[in-house]
Design a protein around this motif. Sequence first.
Motif, mmCIF file in Angstrom:
data_model
loop_
_atom_site.group_PDB
_atom_site.id
_atom_site.type_symbol
_atom_site.label_atom_id
_atom_site.label_comp_id
_atom_site.label_asym_id
_atom_site.label_seq_id
_atom_site.Cartn_x
_atom_site.Cartn_y
_atom_site.Cartn_z
ATOM 1 N N HIS A 134 -10.190 5.068 -36.365
ATOM 2 C CA HIS A 134 -9.627 4.365 -37.528
ATOM 3 C C HIS A 134 -8.593 3.326 -37.096
ATOM 4 C CE1 HIS A 134 -11.015 6.952 -41.190
ATOM 5 N NE2 HIS A 134 -11.981 6.732 -40.323
ATOM 6 N N TRP A 182 -10.710 0.447 -35.769
ATOM 7 C CA TRP A 182 -11.375 -0.377 -36.796
ATOM 8 C C TRP A 182 -10.398 -1.436 -37.313
ATOM 9 C CZ3 TRP A 182 -16.277 -0.744 -36.875
ATOM 10 C CH2 TRP A 182 -17.126 0.359 -36.738
ATOM 11 N N PHE A 219 -13.954 -2.536 -42.532
ATOM 12 C CA PHE A 219 -13.545 -1.203 -42.997
ATOM 13 C C PHE A 219 -13.014 -1.310 -44.430
ATOM 14 C CE2 PHE A 219 -10.659 2.640 -41.577
ATOM 15 C CZ PHE A 219 -11.213 3.412 -42.573
ATOM 16 N N VAL A 274 -17.586 1.668 -43.452
ATOM 17 C CA VAL A 274 -17.624 0.516 -42.559
ATOM 18 C C VAL A 274 -18.985 -0.161 -42.730
ATOM 19 C CG1 VAL A 274 -15.926 1.326 -40.881
ATOM 20 C CG2 VAL A 274 -18.308 1.978 -40.595
ATOM 21 N N LYS A 325 -19.239 5.802 -37.561
ATOM 22 C CA LYS A 325 -17.787 5.790 -37.757
ATOM 23 C C LYS A 325 -17.023 5.831 -36.428
ATOM 24 C CE LYS A 325 -18.385 9.671 -40.188
ATOM 25 N NZ LYS A 325 -19.758 10.025 -39.723
#
Length: 366
Positions: free
Chosen positions: A68, A71, A83, A145, A332
């Motif tokens: 995360h 991203w 995202f 995403v 992911k």
Amino acid sequence: MAYDAIVIGLGGMGSAAAYRLAQRGKRVLGLEKFTPAHANGSSHGGSRITRQAYFEDPAYVPLLLRAHEMWDQIERDSGQRIFHRVGGVLVGTPDSRTISGSRESAEQYGLKHEMLDARQIRERFPTMRPAPDEVGLYEDGAGLVVPEASVRAHLDLATRAGAELHFEEPVIHWEGGRVTTARATYEAEHVVVCPGPWAPELLRDLRIPFGIERQVQFFFTPEENLRDHPVYIWERDGTFYGFPELDGAVKVAIFGNGDICTPETIDRTVHDDEIRAIEDFMRTVMPGIAGTFQRAATCTFTNTADGHFVIAKHPGHDNVTVACGFSGHGFKFVPVVGEILADLTIDGATRHPIALFDPARLRGGA
Ligand SMILES: Cc1cc2nc3c(=O)[nH]c(=O)nc-3n(C[C@H](O)[C@H](O)[C@H](O)COP(=O)(O)OP(=O)(O)OC[C@H]3O[C@@H](n4cnc5c(N)ncnc54)[C@H](O)[C@@H]3O)c2cc1C
């Protein structure tokens, strides 16, 4: 010219590996069978769920925390929107794998989440009709995403960092650091193989039985505005999942349960009974989103026997790194997989926890 590393396959994972290797100063050649962000593999269809309370195994959580972060970084570096943090809600009975496993991961890692009973789910998300014994786990940091945007952003950043990328140039054969395509033979110190559903072809010598599974993504024109809807996964007699409205459509799908195929033999026609089955499911659990059917697109999973990934140095070739068997839940992780592949290639090891992805556990199985 000799390269430091050749990346075979520039889909979800390979595009990220090419970028991370080039970013770390390596001379990279990327070889891809099709055009950038094509729809023949596993990284197309406009959206992929991302979440951190991971029912598949808590061992994935540290990777998701890093993913995360990455991203956000990729969005900043590429200037692309990839995202969409719309939140995510998981629904099932308290003892379902989806709920109990996600809760365990969330509690073990202190992840921010909310447990909701059936009444609270209906109040918060009026589109959803849970049964009285179903509960929800809501994760604010979850979302989606866009796979094509991710592939393009990583390819673009790889090129900017000096990588040489060849499209529509299928690899016919690789052996150690020699890679032969229809056009030429290239040499490199390292090879990174990211074949997606072509793993049985390009990584035969791993001796892992992969199951290539046909999946269908269905797109409906919603009757109401669902642009701010969270992503959702609903476990009830199978697993149904879906997305907010993007580009005028909501996407829904049933996880797994598909025919075994190859990327060449897959039936790309979506049949009326398949459309009726998903419409029936939507009418039962989320009647508000069952607008009109727009279109459908097939995709493939590359399944391992235990549903966990394969990310490792190739057991038979010291200078080859592999990433495959993402079993329908890999996207992911794309940026962190790119980082791990660069670590394994350049340093021979990674600080990330990847013991779960050791191919030795799968070899020679049925
Ligand atoms: C319907 C569907 C829904 C999904 N939903 C989710 C989700 O919600 N969340 C999630 O995290 N994950 C999800 N996934 C899984 C995720 O999309 C995959 O794990 C991921 O895309 C796999 O990436 P990859 O790089 O391994 O494969 P790919 O992106 O397919 O890349 C492999 C590449 O290798 C290339 N290649 C193959 N052979 C050769 C050759 N001989 N020479 C040169 N190039 C070659 C291919 O052309 C391809 O570009 C979903 C997948 C599908 C199909």
